[in-house]
Design a protein around this motif. Structure first.
Motif, PDB file in Angstrom:
ATOM      1  N   MET A  29       0.828  -1.196   0.000  1.00  0.00           N
ATOM      2  CA  MET A  29       0.000   0.000   0.000  1.00  0.00           C
ATOM      3  C   MET A  29       0.865   1.249   0.000  1.00  0.00           C
ATOM      4  O   MET A  29       2.046   1.202   0.368  1.00  0.00           O
ATOM      5  CB  MET A  29      -0.932   0.009   1.212  1.00  0.00           C
ATOM      6  N   LYS A  30       0.269   2.351  -0.392  1.00  0.00           N
ATOM      7  CA  LYS A  30       0.948   3.643  -0.370  1.00  0.00           C
ATOM      8  C   LYS A  30       0.331   4.509   0.729  1.00  0.00           C
ATOM      9  O   LYS A  30      -0.894   4.659   0.790  1.00  0.00           O
ATOM     10  CB  LYS A  30       0.818   4.351  -1.715  1.00  0.00           C
ATOM     11  N   PHE A  31       1.181   5.057   1.583  1.00  0.00           N
ATOM     12  CA  PHE A  31       0.717   5.913   2.668  1.00  0.00           C
ATOM     13  C   PHE A  31       1.442   7.253   2.616  1.00  0.00           C
ATOM     14  O   PHE A  31       2.611   7.328   2.218  1.00  0.00           O
ATOM     15  CB  PHE A  31       0.977   5.270   4.032  1.00  0.00           C
ATOM     16  N   VAL A  32       0.739   8.298   3.011  1.00  0.00           N
ATOM     17  CA  VAL A  32       1.379   9.566   3.341  1.00  0.00           C
ATOM     18  C   VAL A  32       1.227   9.764   4.834  1.00  0.00           C
ATOM     19  O   VAL A  32       0.254   9.288   5.438  1.00  0.00           O
ATOM     20  CB  VAL A  32       0.768  10.753   2.561  1.00  0.00           C
ATOM     21  N   ALA A  33       2.179  10.449   5.444  1.00  0.00           N
ATOM     22  CA  ALA A  33       2.160  10.637   6.894  1.00  0.00           C
ATOM     23  C   ALA A  33       2.598  12.051   7.247  1.00  0.00           C
ATOM     24  O   ALA A  33       3.337  12.687   6.482  1.00  0.00           O
ATOM     25  CB  ALA A  33       3.069   9.617   7.580  1.00  0.00           C
ATOM     26  N   VAL A  34       2.132  12.511   8.400  1.00  0.00           N
ATOM     27  CA  VAL A  34       2.567  13.793   8.952  1.00  0.00           C
ATOM     28  C   VAL A  34       3.019  13.541  10.381  1.00  0.00           C
ATOM     29  O   VAL A  34       2.288  12.922  11.171  1.00  0.00           O
ATOM     30  CB  VAL A  34       1.434  14.842   8.941  1.00  0.00           C
ATOM     31  N   THR A  35       4.237  13.980  10.725  1.00  0.00           N
ATOM     32  CA  THR A  35       4.738  13.822  12.081  1.00  0.00           C
ATOM     33  C   THR A  35       5.051  15.190  12.682  1.00  0.00           C
ATOM     34  O   THR A  35       5.499  16.094  11.980  1.00  0.00           O
ATOM     35  CB  THR A  35       6.019  12.962  12.116  1.00  0.00           C
ATOM     36  N   SER A  36       4.796  15.342  13.977  1.00  0.00           N
ATOM     37  CA  SER A  36       5.149  16.575  14.692  1.00  0.00           C
ATOM     38  C   SER A  36       5.179  16.289  16.174  1.00  0.00           C
ATOM     39  O   SER A  36       4.488  15.393  16.661  1.00  0.00           O
ATOM     40  CB  SER A  36       4.147  17.708  14.403  1.00  0.00           C
ATOM     41  N   CYS A  37       6.010  17.031  16.902  1.00  0.00           N
ATOM     42  CA  CYS A  37       6.076  16.926  18.358  1.00  0.00           C
ATOM     43  C   CYS A  37       6.103  18.336  18.939  1.00  0.00           C
ATOM     44  O   CYS A  37       6.319  19.304  18.198  1.00  0.00           O
ATOM     45  CB  CYS A  37       7.300  16.133  18.802  1.00  0.00           C
ATOM     46  N   PRO A  38       5.868  18.497  20.247  1.00  0.00           N
ATOM     47  CA  PRO A  38       5.765  19.846  20.818  1.00  0.00           C
ATOM     48  C   PRO A  38       6.964  20.742  20.558  1.00  0.00           C
ATOM     49  O   PRO A  38       6.809  21.927  20.291  1.00  0.00           O
ATOM     50  CB  PRO A  38       5.584  19.579  22.324  1.00  0.00           C
ATOM     51  N   THR A  39       8.180  20.198  20.631  1.00  0.00           N
ATOM     52  CA  THR A  39       9.357  21.039  20.392  1.00  0.00           C
ATOM     53  C   THR A  39       9.808  21.007  18.944  1.00  0.00           C
ATOM     54  O   THR A  39      10.604  21.832  18.527  1.00  0.00           O
ATOM     55  CB  THR A  39      10.539  20.593  21.279  1.00  0.00           C
ATOM     56  N   GLY A  40       9.306  20.060  18.168  1.00  0.00           N
ATOM     57  CA  GLY A  40       9.633  20.013  16.747  1.00  0.00           C
ATOM     58  C   GLY A  40      11.092  19.701  16.472  1.00  0.00           C
ATOM     59  O   GLY A  40      11.652  20.125  15.473  1.00  0.00           O
ATOM     60  N   ILE A  41      11.724  18.943  17.365  1.00  0.00           N
ATOM     61  CA  ILE A  41      13.142  18.655  17.170  1.00  0.00           C
ATOM     62  C   ILE A  41      13.338  17.155  16.934  1.00  0.00           C
ATOM     63  O   ILE A  41      13.377  16.699  15.797  1.00  0.00           O
ATOM     64  CB  ILE A  41      13.978  19.130  18.373  1.00  0.00           C
ATOM     65  N   ALA A  42      13.390  16.363  17.983  1.00  0.00           N
ATOM     66  CA  ALA A  42      13.825  14.976  17.829  1.00  0.00           C
ATOM     67  C   ALA A  42      12.701  14.030  17.412  1.00  0.00           C
ATOM     68  O   ALA A  42      12.794  13.338  16.405  1.00  0.00           O
ATOM     69  CB  ALA A  42      14.461  14.499  19.135  1.00  0.00           C
ATOM     70  N   HIS A  43      11.618  13.975  18.208  1.00  0.00           N
ATOM     71  CA  HIS A  43      10.562  12.991  17.949  1.00  0.00           C
ATOM     72  C   HIS A  43       9.972  13.139  16.549  1.00  0.00           C
ATOM     73  O   HIS A  43       9.605  12.152  15.915  1.00  0.00           O
ATOM     74  CB  HIS A  43       9.450  13.123  18.998  1.00  0.00           C
ATOM     75  N   THR A  44       9.846  14.372  16.070  1.00  0.00           N
ATOM     76  CA  THR A  44       9.272  14.609  14.746  1.00  0.00           C
ATOM     77  C   THR A  44      10.001  13.805  13.676  1.00  0.00           C
ATOM     78  O   THR A  44       9.378  13.123  12.845  1.00  0.00           O
ATOM     79  CB  THR A  44       9.354  16.112  14.402  1.00  0.00           C
TER      80      THR A  44
END
Length: 509
Positions: free
Chosen positions: A1-16
């Motif tokens: 399958m083909k997926f698109v994803a969006v990632t973000s975290c509160p500080t926008g540094i590591a977890h993102t």
């Protein structure tokens, strides 16, 4: 399958970015194609509309509201926190596959997008269905995530100002730079004068630092009441600074202002009044009540509490300081960027904003201990992968290379992939090693005015050799302990991978 994803975290540094890598790598291993848009602190590059149109489903792994979420309308989707994608990317992909197989859905909610809110606005994500404790943490993290860039910019400039001042004035530079009249700096600045540059850095850093409490308060209130909470939150934070209540006052005014604004915004008013409610009535009444409470009722008791806390910290010495360093170090190493880690870090950075601190103040030593301890976990995991590769999977060995830079830059989250794969052994090792480093940093007396930067701000650290020694010892302790624990009981994942490698190896002729 083909997926698109969006990632973000509160500080926008590591977890993102770690979540993005985990989804892409796991998707590829499972035969899926995953294209990720990282909405980090440095902005984002939007996904190509053609890629979105071709996708079977969407993955939202975000702790902030997804920008322009309406782009994905009609696509099957899953919505999880960013840590879920870091710790369990295969589980997230399984959910996404199940969502696609369940068929098309209605357009996802678009709260927080320009179309829904009438224009761009700050992003946050607070789950209204979560428990009280979780929501309180989310409100606090909203304030902290917006506060940290002000603290980092201001703190580093102030520290640089003191460093330049010592070069320009000598040993008295740290005092001299604080006494340069502002008007003299404005009217008589010389580009060739080290003293003027020191004063400029110091004053600019002070200006950035002055936003610490108002931003903390304003965005806690924003997390509670949305945009109606911003004005009373910022006003309450400013009043907190005026009355000497500091960051504790900012925490209180954030909640007071947020709930006041939320309450007033829910009043049933005539249609003719609705138009002026968000512009006049809500900010006026909520700011007035918040100001009254801080000036007249609770401001002075909180200021007294802050003064007592500062006096207690300044009175610490010897073994008490070492014990505090060990405790803060353990907190930094326990959940690697999670709530407990953030409590220790926030305690350190808000201590930097205490007025009247002199060189060597306990608050500066606390900041040094917290930063040193926060560097240990990724560096320890990296060292372990270098000295005993056979105890780690191929993916962990690659993560170890990346963890070196993350650890040197004071990004504790670099150890998360290791903790996700083997929680108790990695966390125990990290906790012990970080605790040792926190205690040693206090023992050698290093102090730091900059709230971030790792080894890149080493010139701003007093006794830098002692600081590096503390980090090195903690790194070795962490690596040694994790190697010992993994040797006693090898990971099933590692054993399975080694068996597969042996089976795939060519048979000698």
């Amino acid at each position: 399958m083909k997926f698109v994803a969006v990632t973000s975290c509160p500080t926008g540094i590591a977890h993102t970015y770690m979540a993005a890598e985990a989804l892409e790598t796991t998707g590829k291993a499972g035969g899926h194609e995953v294209v990720v848009e990282t909405q980090g602190s440095a902005g984002s590059t939007p996904l190509d509309p053609a890629v979105i149109a071709a996708a079977d489903g969407v993955i939202f792994a975000a702790d902030l509201e997804v920008k322009d979420r309406e782009r994905f309308a009609g696509k099957p989707f899953v919505d999880v926190g960013v840590k879920k994608a870091v710790h369990d990317p295969s589980g997230v992909l399984d959910q996404a596959v199940a969502a696609v197989e369940a068929g098309p859905v209605a357009a996802p909610a678009t709260a927080g997008t320009p179309a829904a809110s009438g224009g761009p606005r700050p992003a946050t994500k607070v789950d209204p269905n979560a428990g009280v404790g979780t929501r309180i943490r989310q409100w606090l993290m909203t304030g902290v995530s917006y506060m940290i860039p002000f603290v980092a910019a201001g703190g580093i400039m102030i520290a640089l100002g003191f460093m330049v001042a010592q070069a320009a004035w000598g040993e008295t530079g740290a005092v001299e730079v604080t006494q340069v009249p502002l008007q003299e700096l404005i009217s008589g600045f010389s580009i060739t004068s080290g003293q003027d540059w020191a004063a400029l850095l110091f004053q600019t850093g002070n200006a950035a630092f002055a936003f610490l409490v108002p931003v903390l308060s304003g965005f806690i209130a924003y997390g509670i009441a949305d945009r109606p909470g911003l004005v009373p939150g910022f006003v309450g934070g400013s009043v907190s600074v005026l009355v000497g209540a500091g960051f504790l006052g900012g925490l209180v005014t954030g909640f007071v202002a947020g709930f006041l604004a939320l309450w007033i915004s829910r009043w049933k008013v005539p249609k003719g009044v609705r138009g002026v409610m968000p512009v006049v009535v809500i900010p006026l009444l909520s700011s007035l009540i918040t100001g009254f409470l801080m000036f007249v009722v609770i401001g002075q008791p909180i200021a007294n509490l802050m003064e007592g806390l500062t006096s207690w910290l300044n009175g610490l010495s010897g073994s008490n300081l070492v014990l505090m360093g060990a405790l803060l170090g353990a907190m930094m190493g326990f959940d690697l960027g999670g709530p407990i880690n953030k409590v220790a870090y926030t305690f350190a950075v808000t201590g930097l904003a205490t007025e009247g601190l002199s060189a060597g103040a306990v608050q500066y030593q606390i900041m040094a201990a917290v930063m040193a301890a926060g560097m240990v976990a990724p560096l320890g995991m990296a060292l372990a992968t270098f000295v005993r590769k056979r105890l780690f999977t191929h993916a962990e060995q690659e993560n170890g290379k990346a963890a070196v830079l993350l650890g040197l830059s004071f990004i504790s989250e670099g150890a998360i992939p290791f903790a996700a794969a083997d929680p108790w052994r990695v966390i125990v090792s990290s906790l012990v090693g970080s605790s040792v480093t926190g205690a040693l940093t206090m023992a050698v007396g290093s102090d730091l005015r900059a709230p971030h930067g790792g080894v890149w701000v080493l010139p701003l650290i007093s006794n830098p050799l002692g600081f590096l020694l503390a980090v090195a010892v903690g790194t070795v302790v962490t690596a040694g302990l994790v190697v010992l624990l993994k040797s006693l009981k090898p990971s099933p994942l590692v054993q399975a991978e080694q068996a597969a490698d042996a089976a795939a190896a060519p048979v000698p002729a």
